[in-house]
Write a protein that holds these residues in place. Structure first.
Motif, mmCIF file in Angstrom:
data_model
loop_
_atom_site.group_PDB
_atom_site.id
_atom_site.type_symbol
_atom_site.label_atom_id
_atom_site.label_comp_id
_atom_site.label_asym_id
_atom_site.label_seq_id
_atom_site.Cartn_x
_atom_site.Cartn_y
_atom_site.Cartn_z
ATOM 1 N N GLY A 20 0.765 -1.077 0.352
ATOM 2 C CA GLY A 20 0.013 0.367 -0.337
ATOM 3 C C GLY A 20 0.596 0.974 0.366
ATOM 4 O O GLY A 20 1.863 1.027 0.181
ATOM 5 N N LYS A 21 0.572 2.343 -1.242
ATOM 6 C CA LYS A 21 0.786 3.449 -0.613
ATOM 7 C C LYS A 21 0.796 4.584 0.520
ATOM 8 O O LYS A 21 -0.718 4.276 0.634
ATOM 9 C CB LYS A 21 0.616 4.022 -1.773
ATOM 10 N N ALA A 22 1.473 5.137 1.336
ATOM 11 C CA ALA A 22 0.711 6.354 2.219
ATOM 12 C C ALA A 22 0.879 7.700 1.089
ATOM 13 O O ALA A 22 1.634 7.776 -0.193
ATOM 14 C CB ALA A 22 1.317 6.126 2.612
ATOM 15 N N ALA A 23 -0.142 8.687 1.651
ATOM 16 C CA ALA A 23 0.322 10.170 0.642
ATOM 17 C C ALA A 23 1.339 10.983 1.412
ATOM 18 O O ALA A 23 1.344 10.803 1.949
ATOM 19 C CB ALA A 23 -1.618 10.765 0.945
ATOM 20 N N PRO A 24 1.593 10.916 -0.094
ATOM 21 C CA PRO A 24 3.625 11.706 0.246
ATOM 22 C C PRO A 24 2.766 12.922 1.301
ATOM 23 O O PRO A 24 4.090 13.188 1.971
ATOM 24 C CB PRO A 24 3.244 12.265 -1.029
ATOM 25 N N GLY A 25 2.170 13.974 1.090
ATOM 26 C CA GLY A 25 2.408 14.532 2.892
ATOM 27 C C GLY A 25 1.613 13.929 3.633
ATOM 28 O O GLY A 25 1.642 14.872 5.358
ATOM 29 N N TYR A 26 1.577 12.883 4.480
ATOM 30 C CA TYR A 26 0.766 12.383 5.611
ATOM 31 C C TYR A 26 1.984 11.617 6.627
ATOM 32 O O TYR A 26 2.254 10.486 6.160
ATOM 33 C CB TYR A 26 -0.237 11.376 4.757
ATOM 34 N N TYR A 27 2.650 11.953 6.755
ATOM 35 C CA TYR A 27 3.078 11.505 8.073
ATOM 36 C C TYR A 27 3.069 10.578 8.625
ATOM 37 O O TYR A 27 4.711 9.471 8.465
ATOM 38 C CB TYR A 27 4.004 12.840 8.879
ATOM 39 N N MET A 28 2.726 10.513 9.216
ATOM 40 C CA MET A 28 2.244 9.218 10.682
ATOM 41 C C MET A 28 1.981 7.977 9.204
ATOM 42 O O MET A 28 2.864 6.971 10.069
ATOM 43 C CB MET A 28 0.740 9.652 11.508
ATOM 44 N N ALA A 29 1.295 8.568 8.134
ATOM 45 C CA ALA A 29 1.314 6.627 7.675
ATOM 46 C C ALA A 29 2.544 6.561 6.881
ATOM 47 O O ALA A 29 2.984 5.039 6.916
ATOM 48 C CB ALA A 29 0.439 6.789 6.031
ATOM 49 N N LYS A 30 3.804 7.797 6.545
ATOM 50 C CA LYS A 30 4.233 7.224 6.200
ATOM 51 C C LYS A 30 5.533 6.813 7.172
ATOM 52 O O LYS A 30 6.417 5.380 7.383
ATOM 53 C CB LYS A 30 5.495 8.391 5.509
ATOM 54 N N LEU A 31 5.462 6.996 8.124
ATOM 55 C CA LEU A 31 5.628 6.359 9.729
ATOM 56 C C LEU A 31 5.783 4.733 10.113
ATOM 57 O O LEU A 31 5.979 4.305 10.142
ATOM 58 C CB LEU A 31 6.357 7.536 10.705
ATOM 59 N N ILE A 32 4.608 4.847 10.062
ATOM 60 C CA ILE A 32 3.723 3.595 9.787
ATOM 61 C C ILE A 32 4.675 2.550 9.052
ATOM 62 O O ILE A 32 5.166 1.120 9.367
ATOM 63 C CB ILE A 32 2.485 3.508 9.969
ATOM 64 N N ILE A 33 4.884 2.756 7.539
ATOM 65 C CA ILE A 33 5.536 1.765 6.423
ATOM 66 C C ILE A 33 6.865 1.767 7.262
ATOM 67 O O ILE A 33 7.602 1.157 7.303
ATOM 68 C CB ILE A 33 5.274 2.766 5.223
ATOM 69 N N LYS A 34 7.746 3.177 7.942
ATOM 70 C CA LYS A 34 8.969 2.348 8.288
ATOM 71 C C LYS A 34 8.967 1.519 9.414
ATOM 72 O O LYS A 34 10.073 1.235 9.278
ATOM 73 C CB LYS A 34 10.032 4.514 8.359
ATOM 74 N N LEU A 35 7.715 1.545 10.512
ATOM 75 C CA LEU A 35 7.768 0.873 11.349
ATOM 76 C C LEU A 35 7.990 -0.596 10.525
ATOM 77 O O LEU A 35 8.568 -1.242 11.573
ATOM 78 C CB LEU A 35 6.914 1.562 12.511
#
Ligand code: F58
Length: 838
Positions: free
Chosen positions: A603-618
């Motif tokens: 799945g992708k995260a909206a480029p400006g959605y910091y928390m969603a991107k942090l979840i991907i990193k986690l």
């Protein structure tokens, strides 16, 4: 442009090589297209040349049906559904067209006799990713079903030059890359410059009195943009119907602004051209909030105006009086992105076609219908008045007038209720003023629907409550569905063949016929075949993961998959808490008996959605640790598959044992991935949210893993005052999980990296992960237990598939036809019109 009747052309014999379906004919046509269209011969052809040659070969076979369909619709002036959507997530066309034409096997043989591999060529297609997720994919499923059910329809949208970004993962983080889906050309579309239209933007309005002494308004725009339609045929499954997806590209009206050009301002002129082209340049990659960006509003008016003008052109061409627009077309608004259609249709009828207000309003309301797709308040579109006025001055005037009449109606129905007027107004005046697009859509439409039973109920009780009280008769539910052609026949041929060998293939068009599978649920041979197929598909995914991620996965482990956009409400991080719980149990007791699992995410995260991107990193960080910890001994694997897309989804759904549908109840409008997984024999672990509720009702509670708070319980808990810290302190396993992340265990000792995520959970936890944690863990423990009983699991899997009949998009479309569209099918006979007149 005029069409010139030409009887010589009408009588042309369409050559067999363009329509024939035999293997020999397909081979000839393929080589012919390679040579004459692609300009290559086998010795120097690339894989892409071969793909293009095959695509043209298939397109030729579509064209015959497409033209027949268009001729019949035109002759009969058939009532037509116009599906307006800012997104169409079509997925690759080639395979789907082969399935729908019924020539998959012949083509496979033809290319193989030429020394090529069909799967290889299918892989070559760059899919048009013209959508973010569920909403865009739903539009695509609906086009497939409308064509299959022989419903005259046009899909209208934007031909974005860059679709949803490609996702790369670097050091565990999402990185966005522009999607250049058009760079090798698009063999599926035909440009129709003869049907170009013009769209005005900006400027100001002037009042004047016309020759009949009537008050009129003239709009003097600042800018005019040209829309050019590009048409793609949408073939039904084993029918002759080929409907049209018409996507608009924006161009400058002339290649140069000659005024500026002649005055020597060459760069200024080119600049104006670039500004126009920007309108169809890129898809906004947000899947929730509307950000109030000028370009996005410009995109909306652009495609809506182009489409409505195109419909009016068709009305005139078919000699339908404009007063009967609503009899010729029903216009379905896919969310509020096309809701400006309410004001634009009014403007076209009144300003451009001299109609009076009352008649124009009656036609507008009778033509338009609105589908809502969200319960997230932040996703409800609002446009700052100043922005709106500067781009659409005339529309704002029309909206004010609609609002005036509407509020009069509200006053009449609810006298003395000024609070209600404030809440319902099309203009939000609580602070900075906004135009409320959902309100505009509700007022201007004759139908308002949600996309699952629970969602519609929550709209009525909460998000659109005032409108429900005002117009209860407008509200209705249309539970989403998915097309079994793409998401079973094409993507899961093995299961398709097994099913058809037992119950015939009527289920492909009548999904309820899957019910007949229940008769085989106690047949050991059938169960064995069912299990072997799932296992074979899992082996394929294992090979793919090995190649993509370099991770070796145990094919006998539970394939536990969560594939969808990344969003906090969807709670991929709740899944992460479960993984760490199991990891902690192993660390505490390395010999513990755990049912092996592979956790797969996409799945992708909206480029400006910091928390969603942090979840991907986690998730990627957990993967690094868990996959390499010798204590784990391959009992757990975590895999993040990058760049989730339709092509990719087709590979993933069939391989799943367990489908994760774990949103906080009351947030997911419907979900459609939940349907695709279950249709492919995965069992679901889910909350009572969206369509999960209906899936569970259909497959039986005993065949579904339900957990967590219900929507009313969520509201009650929040109303009482939710304190996530209490759960943290009182739940030993939960605390250990959070502490493990906080300690830097998954971040090379960095205790700050995931702090924003942990702080948000410990102190707010808006989506109640902690409140649902224990129920989720218990439910997962039960899943692990049940999985050990392979016969029981297989039985549950078969019963899930057998009982998924309701969730075909064919059923959804039949419901729309009956309850909203009032439209009948128009079967297409081949050979009736242009074909082969001797
Ligand atoms: C989705 N919405 C819902 N929006 O979240 C999902 O529950 C539902 O099944 C699906 O629609 C189909 O009804 C969704 O995908 C978007 O992607 C929008 C894109 C444009 C900006 C706002 C969100």
């Amino acid at each position: 442009m005029q069409t010139v009747p030409n009887h010589q052309v009408e009588n042309l014999q369409i050559e067999d090589d363009r329509t024939g379906l035999s293997v020999e004919c397909l081979k000839r046509a393929f080589l012919d297209n390679l040579f004459y269209v692609q300009g290559k011969f086998p010795k120097i052809a690339t894989k892409n040349d071969y793909y293009m040659a095959l695509a043209y070969t298939v397109r030729d076979r579509l064209l015959q049906r497409w033209i027949n369909t268009a001729v019949i619709y035109t002759e009969r002036a058939s009532r037509t559904v116009s599906y307006l959507s800012a997104e169409f997530l079509m997925g690759p066309h080639l395979g789907n067209n082969l399935v729908n034409l019924g020539i998959y096997d012949q083509v496979k043989q033809a290319v193989s006799e030429l020394g090529l591999d069909l799967e290889d060529l299918l892989e070559q297609e760059e899919e048009p990713g013209l959508g973010n997720g569920g909403l865009g994919r739903l539009a695509a499923c609906y086009l497939d079903s409308m064509a299959t059910l022989e419903i005259p329809s046009l899909g209208y949208g934007i031909r974005y030059e860059f679709g949803i970004f490609d996702q790369d993962i670097r050091d565990g983080w999402q990185v966005e890359i522009t999607d250049k889906w058009l760079h090798c050309g698009n063999p599926w579309e035909i440009a129709r410059p003869e049907w170009e239209v013009y769209v005005k933007l900006g400027g100001h309005t002037e009042a004047y009195t016309d020759e009949h002494g009537r008050y009129r308004v003239r709009w003097i725009p600042y800018q005019v943009v040209k829309g050019v339609p590009h048409d793609t045929p949408i073939l039904g499954y084993k029918t002759n119907t080929a409907n049209t997806l018409r996507l608009w590209t924006a161009e400058a009206p002339e290649s140069f602004d000659f005024g500026a050009f002649n005055s020597g301002d060459y760069l200024g002129a080119v600049q104006a051209k670039m500004v126009s082209e920007n309108l169809s340049k890129v898809l906004y990659p947000n899947d929730d909030s509307s950000q109030g960006k000028r370009l996005r509003l410009a995109q909306q008016i652009f495609f809506v105006s182009c489409s409505l003008q195109d419909m009016i052109r068709i009305v005139f061409r078919q000699n339908v009086p404009l007063e009967k627009f609503h009899e010729k077309f029903v216009v379905q608004l896919n969310d509020t992105h096309p809701a400006i259609a309410v004001a634009e249709l009014m403007r076209l009828l009144i300003d451009e076609h001299d109609m009076g207000w009352d008649q124009a309003w009656s036609i507008t309301q009778k033509s338009l219908a609105y589908t809502n797709h969200t319960l997230l308040p932040e996703a409800l579109e609002r446009w700052p008045i100043s922005l709106f006025r500067s781009l659409l001055p005339r529309h704002l005037e029309i909206i004010y007038e609609i609002n005036y009449h509407f509020l009069e109606e509200v006053k009449a129905k609810f006298p003395g209720d000024s609070d209600r007027l404030r809440r319902m107004s099309l203009i939000d005046e609580s602070g900075e003023k906004y135009v409320r697009m959902a309100h505009l859509a509700c007022v201007g439409s004759h139908s308002i629907n949600g996309v699952a039973a629970l969602h519609t109920k929550l709209l009525q009780q909460d998000v659109l409550r005032d409108f429900y009280q005002m117009y209860p008769e407008k509200f209705n539910n249309k539970t989403n569905g998915v097309t079994p052609r793409r998401f079973m026949v094409l993507s899961n041929p093995r299961l398709t063949n097994l099913i058809s060998s037992k119950i015939g293939d009527s289920w492909i068009k009548h999904l309820k016929d899957l019910k007949k599978l229940e008769a085989f649920v106690d047949d050991p041979e059938f169960c064995h075949q069912w299990r072997s197929i799932k296992s074979a598909i899992k082996h394929d995914l294992v090979a793919y993961i090995q190649k993509q991620n370099g991770i070796s996965v145990n094919p006998d482990s539970i394939f536990d998959i969560q594939a969808k956009r990344f969003h906090e409400y969807k709670r991929q991080h709740l899944n992460a808490l479960h993984i760490i719980t199991l990891y902690n149990r192993i660390k505490a007791n390395p010999d513990i008996d755990i049912t092996p699992r592979t956790f797969i995410f996409g799945g992708k995260a909206a480029p400006g959605y910091y928390m969603a991107k942090l979840i991907i990193k986690l998730l990627n960080s957990i993967a690094d640790v868990v996959n390499n910890d010798p204590d784990v001994r391959d009992r757990l694997k975590v895999v993040f598959l990058k760049d989730y897309s339709v092509k990719f989804a087709q590979r993933v759904y069939p391989a799943a044992d367990l489908s994760e549908q774990i949103s906080m109840a009351g947030k997911e409008a419907s979900g459609t991935g939940n349907m695709k997984f279950a249709l492919n024999g995965a069992l679901t672990i889910g909350t009572l949210d969206g369509a999960n509720v209906e899936i569970r009702d259909e497959v039986g509670a005993e065949n579904f893993f339900i957990f967590g708070l219900t929507a009313p319980e969520v509201y009650a808990l929040k109303a009482r005052g939710y304190r996530p810290l209490d759960y943290y302190h009182s739940n030993r396993e939960l605390k250990a999980v959070i502490d493990r992340i906080a300690s830097g265990h998954f971040s090379h000792g960095d205790t700050q990296l995931f702090k924003p995520l942990l702080d948000s959970l410990l102190h707010r936890d808006e989506y109640l992960l902690f409140a649902d944690y224990q129920a989720y863990i218990d439910c997962q423990d039960n899943v692990s237990q049940v999985y050990r009983d392979r016969d029981r699991w297989t039985r549950m899997s078969i019963l899930n598939v057998a009982r998924m009949g309701k969730f075909s998009s064919d059923r959804s479309i039949r419901d729309y036809c009956q309850d909203i569209w009032n439209i009948q099918s128009v079967p297409i006979e081949l050979g009736e019109c242009i074909q082969a007149k001797e």
